[in-house]
Enzyme design. Structure first.
Site, short mmCIF file in Angstrom:
data_model
loop_
_atom_site.label_atom_id
_atom_site.label_comp_id
_atom_site.label_asym_id
_atom_site.label_seq_id
_atom_site.Cartn_x
_atom_site.Cartn_y
_atom_site.Cartn_z
CG HIS A 162 8.79 -29.50 0.57
ND1 HIS A 162 9.48 -30.67 0.36
CD2 HIS A 162 9.46 -28.82 1.54
CE1 HIS A 162 10.52 -30.71 1.19
NE2 HIS A 162 10.53 -29.60 1.91
CE LYS B 263 -12.36 1.06 1.05
NZ LYS B 263 -11.83 2.03 2.01
CD GLU C 38 -3.27 0.10 2.12
OE1 GLU C 38 -4.24 -0.65 1.93
OE2 GLU C 38 -3.05 0.65 3.21
O1 PA5 Z 1 -3.95 1.21 5.79
C1 PA5 Z 1 -5.08 1.57 5.54
O2 PA5 Z 1 -5.39 2.77 5.58
C2 PA5 Z 1 -6.20 0.59 5.21
O3 PA5 Z 1 -5.78 -0.71 5.13
C3 PA5 Z 1 -7.25 0.66 6.29
O4 PA5 Z 1 -6.65 0.32 7.51
C4 PA5 Z 1 -8.38 -0.29 5.99
O5 PA5 Z 1 -8.91 -0.02 4.73
C5 PA5 Z 1 -9.48 -0.13 7.03
O6 PA5 Z 1 -9.91 1.17 7.11
P1 PA5 Z 1 -10.70 1.70 8.35
O7 PA5 Z 1 -9.84 1.58 9.55
O8 PA5 Z 1 -11.04 3.12 8.03
O9 PA5 Z 1 -11.95 0.84 8.47
#
Ligand code: PA5
Length: 423
Positions: free
Chosen positions: A298, A412, A277
């Site tokens: 394996h 989303k 990310e």
């Molecule tokens: O690192 C990030 O920002 C994402 O992985 C969020 O943690 C994830 O999408 C969950 O988001 P939220 O905490 O707003 O529900």
């Protein structure tokens, strides 16, 4: 504390060597908060901040849950659960005495997965820690609705005492519900993104419920961040960041994070989110993948040894295991293994690690070794600080903003549209 071994990369680096000048510049941009996303660098101060502000409340909530419940359901997805799950699986390979079982829900949309958790909890007393910075993420929000209803049926008006909400300090649907229902609240700090939040209440509350000594974690993390502030090529975070950027520039676009401890599996998931990310944007970025050795040798060994030469391997190890076990002697040597009798599994594993490294390097897979002292609270803290800092430095070296995730929104938008969410 943490050692990075680049001997398995030397032949792949060519004459230039890792660019420590660029690592140094990236580190400066990070610490002076002059780079993109600087408003999300609060994670560097989390260990001391939390100790000052929230530790007491986290410990008291954890003790309440430990004292009355057999289970805790942690509802969250991505950065809101991977760190806690990674820590608990790494450190609590067996349920710790007096600790409730910890379940992770809201990290998908599987009815079967949800129903299995509900069936497993059965009539046991349980609490829920819902974690969402935005408060609007669909997967945790739906699961939370289910567990809220179960709590209401089980505890009636007292259900609200069994809910702990970790979310934004001031805004969002979850924040507003928590305030109006009177749930105990913990904060996801404004200046900390989900994937960097494991050392906040996001990770610490579930960890403390599972019996992990979070005071030790925080102290070790504060020390680790101090140690990694070293401005020199001796800094292991620079070594790792600069080595992976150099390998990427030479065409190695896939990083395989491997560990010989099965308990590392969810730390690897945490690492994948952290690096994927943070770095995968603007059409560039190393693809983070993970493997569990020796099991995956394996199944994936053939591909690694002989497939396309675009992968490098980062092998995480712990210098001392927590327990020992020697290979037993067998009368008559029916399985022809007495040549190993008396040898510790640890020592067999260390030899396997060397053998794998030599084979993979010879086969064209560069190898980075990252070793930590022990698989304990302090080791976990060092691991988190090391990978977080190296990720930020590596991201800045590659020219991206390591703290945003604009790409996550695309699915989303489609999903909400197709589900008919009102505007
Ligand atoms: O690192 C990030 O920002 C994402 O992985 C969020 O943690 C994830 O999408 C969950 O988001 P939220 O905490 O707003 O529900």
């Amino acid at each position: 504390m943490v050692k990075v071994d680049l001997s398995g990369c030397a032949t792949f680096f060519g004459s230039s060597g890792p660019d420590y000048g660029a690592a140094s510049a990236a580190h400066r941009v990070l610490s002076e908060k002059t780079g993109p996303g600087a408003e999300f660098t609060g994670w560097l101060c989390l260990p001391r901040e939390i100790r000052r502000n929230e530790l007491k409340a986290v410990l008291s909530a954890a003790n309440k849950i430990r004292g009355r419940s057999k289970a805790l359901v942690v509802v969250g997805i991505g950065g809101s659960y991977l760190g806690a799950r990674g820590a608990i699986e790494l450190l609590c390979t067996r349920q710790r005495p007096g600790s409730p079982r910890v379940y992770f829900a809201g990290n998908g949309l599987s009815a079967d997965y949800l129903n299995d958790i509900i069936a497993d909890i059965g009539d046991d007393d349980f609490d829920v820690n819902v974690i969402s910075k935005s408060g609007t993420t669909l997967e945790p929000a739906l699961s939370f609705r289910v567990f809220r209803e179960l709590l209401r049926k089980k505890y009636g008006a007292n259900a609200r005492k069994h809910i702990f909400a970790t979310t934004d300090a001031n805004r969002g649907v979850l924040h507003d519900m928590a305030v109006s229902e009177g749930w105990e609240r913990f904060i996801v700090p404004d200046d900390v993104g989900g994937r960097y939040s494991v050392l906040s209440a996001v990770g610490l509350l579930p960890m403390a419920v599972a019996g992990i000594d979070i005071s030790v974690v925080l102290d070790a993390a504060a020390e680790a961040f101090d140690a990694f502030d070293l401005r020199s090529p001796e800094n292991p975070a620079w070594q790792y960041a600069a080595a992976r950027q150099l390998l990427y520039s030479k065409g190695y676009g896939i990083e395989l994070l491997a560990c010989y401890e099965p308990s590392f599996r969810f730390m690897a998931e945490w690492w994948k989110q952290l690096y994927g990310e943070s770095e995968g944007k603007n059409g560039i970025g190393i693809f983070p993948a993970s493997l569990e050795y020796t099991a995956d040798l394996h199944s994936m060994g053939q591909y690694i040894q002989d497939g396309p030469r675009s992968m490098f391997e980062t092998v995480v190890s712990f210098e001392k295991s927590l327990t020992e076990h020697a290979v037993p002697f067998a009368m008559g040597d029916p399985d022809k293994l007495n040549y190993l009798a008396g040898r510790q599994f640890d020592s067999v594993c260390a030899t396997a690690r060397e053998a794998v490294k030599a084979a993979h390097v010879a086969g064209g897979v560069p190898n980075i070794g990252v070793s930590f002292e022990r698989r304990d609270e302090a080791g976990f803290a060092q691991l988190v600080c090391f990978f977080e800092l190296a990720c930020a430095i590596s991201g800045y070296m590659s020219g991206v903003n390591p703290f945003n995730q604009p790409g996550v929104e695309a699915y989303k938008k489609n999903m909400f549209k197709m589900l008919g969410k009102p505007e």
